[in-house]
Scaffold this active site. Sequence first.
Site, PDB file in Angstrom:
ATOM      1  N   ARG A 167      19.571  19.595 -12.189  1.00 10.96           N
ATOM      2  CA  ARG A 167      19.657  18.244 -12.368  1.00 10.96           C
ATOM      3  C   ARG A 167      18.567  17.540 -12.603  1.00 10.96           C
ATOM      4  NH1 ARG A 167      24.321  17.625  -8.216  1.00 10.96           N
ATOM      5  NH2 ARG A 167      23.100  19.305  -7.449  1.00 10.96           N
TER       6      ARG A 167
ATOM      7  N   THR B  93      22.527  26.217  -0.535  1.00 11.60           N
ATOM      8  CA  THR B  93      21.786  25.048  -0.085  1.00 11.60           C
ATOM      9  C   THR B  93      22.706  23.958  -0.007  1.00 11.60           C
ATOM     10  OG1 THR B  93      21.331  25.214  -2.369  1.00 11.60           O
ATOM     11  CG2 THR B  93      19.547  25.754  -0.607  1.00 11.60           C
TER      12      THR B  93
ATOM     13  N   LYS C 116      18.259  30.023 -15.791  1.00 12.81           N
ATOM     14  CA  LYS C 116      19.322  30.417 -14.730  1.00 12.81           C
ATOM     15  C   LYS C 116      20.873  30.201 -15.506  1.00 12.81           C
ATOM     16  CE  LYS C 116      21.086  28.300 -10.914  1.00 12.81           C
ATOM     17  NZ  LYS C 116      22.588  28.516 -11.042  1.00 12.81           N
TER      18      LYS C 116
ATOM     19  N   THR D 135      34.149  47.315  -5.761  1.00 13.06           N
ATOM     20  CA  THR D 135      34.191  46.414  -6.926  1.00 13.06           C
ATOM     21  C   THR D 135      32.743  45.843  -7.068  1.00 13.06           C
ATOM     22  OG1 THR D 135      36.488  45.958  -6.231  1.00 13.06           O
ATOM     23  CG2 THR D 135      35.496  44.354  -7.595  1.00 13.06           C
TER      24      THR D 135
ATOM     25  N   ASP E 128      32.981  40.841  -2.961  1.00 13.66           N
ATOM     26  CA  ASP E 128      33.968  41.548  -3.053  1.00 13.66           C
ATOM     27  C   ASP E 128      33.837  42.817  -2.090  1.00 13.66           C
ATOM     28  OD1 ASP E 128      36.466  42.600  -4.104  1.00 13.66           O
ATOM     29  OD2 ASP E 128      36.410  41.117  -5.738  1.00 13.66           O
TER      30      ASP E 128
ATOM     31  N   ASP F 136      23.565  34.068 -12.461  1.00 10.46           N
ATOM     32  CA  ASP F 136      23.867  33.691 -11.141  1.00 10.46           C
ATOM     33  C   ASP F 136      25.385  33.580 -11.032  1.00 10.46           C
ATOM     34  OD1 ASP F 136      23.825  32.339  -8.753  1.00 10.46           O
ATOM     35  OD2 ASP F 136      23.632  30.238  -9.492  1.00 10.46           O
ATOM     36  N   LEU F 137      25.970  34.934 -10.678  1.00 12.96           N
ATOM     37  CA  LEU F 137      27.380  34.969 -10.503  1.00 12.96           C
ATOM     38  C   LEU F 137      27.699  35.228  -9.080  1.00 12.96           C
ATOM     39  CD1 LEU F 137      28.469  37.346 -13.721  1.00 12.96           C
ATOM     40  CD2 LEU F 137      28.005  34.624 -13.502  1.00 12.96           C
ATOM     41  N   LYS F 138      27.026  35.639  -8.172  1.00 15.62           N
ATOM     42  CA  LYS F 138      27.082  35.549  -6.724  1.00 15.62           C
ATOM     43  C   LYS F 138      28.331  36.419  -6.193  1.00 15.62           C
ATOM     44  CE  LYS F 138      25.426  30.711  -5.721  1.00 15.62           C
ATOM     45  NZ  LYS F 138      25.538  30.101  -7.057  1.00 15.62           N
TER      46      LYS F 138
ATOM     47  N   GLN G  10      23.433  18.581  -2.732  1.00 12.10           N
ATOM     48  CA  GLN G  10      22.357  19.533  -2.158  1.00 12.10           C
ATOM     49  C   GLN G  10      22.133  18.788  -0.852  1.00 12.10           C
ATOM     50  OE1 GLN G  10      22.094  22.357  -3.097  1.00 12.10           O
ATOM     51  NE2 GLN G  10      21.469  22.580  -5.230  1.00 12.10           N
TER      52      GLN G  10
HETATM   53  O1  C5P Z   1      21.226  20.568 -10.163  1.00 11.00           O
HETATM   54  P1  C5P Z   1      20.457  21.524  -8.957  1.00 11.00           P
HETATM   55  O2  C5P Z   1      19.057  21.461  -9.102  1.00 11.00           O
HETATM   56  O3  C5P Z   1      20.966  21.073  -7.443  1.00 11.00           O
HETATM   57  O4  C5P Z   1      20.938  22.936  -9.418  1.00 11.00           O
HETATM   58  C1  C5P Z   1      20.893  24.037  -8.430  1.00 11.00           C
HETATM   59  C2  C5P Z   1      21.534  25.224  -9.214  1.00 11.00           C
HETATM   60  O5  C5P Z   1      21.197  26.470  -8.142  1.00 11.00           O
HETATM   61  C3  C5P Z   1      22.879  25.271  -9.168  1.00 11.00           C
HETATM   62  O6  C5P Z   1      23.267  25.983 -10.424  1.00 11.00           O
HETATM   63  C4  C5P Z   1      23.611  25.956  -8.063  1.00 11.00           C
HETATM   64  O7  C5P Z   1      24.684  26.490  -8.736  1.00 11.00           O
HETATM   65  C5  C5P Z   1      22.527  26.965  -7.824  1.00 11.00           C
HETATM   66  N1  C5P Z   1      22.433  27.455  -6.586  1.00 11.00           N
HETATM   67  C6  C5P Z   1      22.303  26.625  -5.576  1.00 11.00           C
HETATM   68  N2  C5P Z   1      22.398  26.957  -3.998  1.00 11.00           N
HETATM   69  C7  C5P Z   1      22.650  28.512  -3.910  1.00 11.00           C
HETATM   70  C8  C5P Z   1      22.414  29.190  -5.161  1.00 11.00           C
HETATM   71  C9  C5P Z   1      22.572  28.681  -6.101  1.00 11.00           C
HETATM   72  O8  C5P Z   1      22.364  25.466  -5.439  1.00 11.00           O
HETATM   73  N3  C5P Z   1      22.434  28.755  -2.703  1.00 11.00           N
END
Ligand code: C5P
Length: 227
Positions: free
Chosen positions: A208, A118, A30, A68, A64, A59-61, A187
């Site tokens: 992490r 999350t 990702k 766009t 807009d 994962d740019l979410k 989280q």
């Molecule tokens: O370090 P960790 O396991 O918490 O990373 C979760 C990854 O998932 C991060 O890159 C975060 O930006 C991404 N993410 C998230 N919740 C979402 C969408 C993406 O935590 N709803």
Amino acid sequence: MKLCVALDNSTKEENLALAKDIQEFDVWLKVGLRSYIRDGQEFLEELKSINPNFKIFLDLKLYDIPNTMADAAQEICKLPIDMFNVHATAGKVAMTTVMERIKDIPNRPLVLAVTALTSFDNENFKYIYNENIDKKATKFAKDTFEAGLDGVVCSAFESLDIKNNTSNSFVTLTPGIRPFGEDAGDQQRVADINLAKKELVDFIVVGRPIYKSNDPKKVVEKILKNI
Ligand code: C5P
């Protein structure tokens, strides 16, 4: 269930080293905002050159106005990636416009929509959306399904309910996974592998617990053995 490893290290070199370290495994990678903004398309190409079988989730979410978002989605489809995402909050019209724009692209990437981040707890979520997370996440998922996307990003706690309200083949990808009960960090709604399995999650995203560990390869191996 597939493992998606979040390349959230602070430098490109560290992210490439992590990818090299785990190149023998059948995993998704990702790439998020920080590394894409800094390292761009070249970084994606470097990842694919480490192992062409690596699948990449960009994962740019996107969030807009419909036109766009569709413009951005069309450009994303030219990148060497296999999945990208938008925010369901952008609305059904925006999501439909995105899918309409890219529908004829051969081998187009999978498109998911984020339901609820999350990192939200229920109180903070309700402040913005005026509804409880679980109910609203399912509503967002239905909109996403009806707009023709391939699945959603949600918490593991909502995966089964979302599938029951859409389709079993509707993809769920869940961040906030602490495979073996590791520290949650920022989280709020974290789940372990067992819960993800019960909820029929298709992709778990782990950041992490892998990249901050002393032996990322060992952690990946252990996760793959358990999923
Ligand atoms: O370090 P960790 O396991 O918490 O990373 C979760 C990854 O998932 C991060 O890159 C975060 O930006 C991404 N993410 C998230 N919740 C979402 C969408 C993406 O935590 N709803």
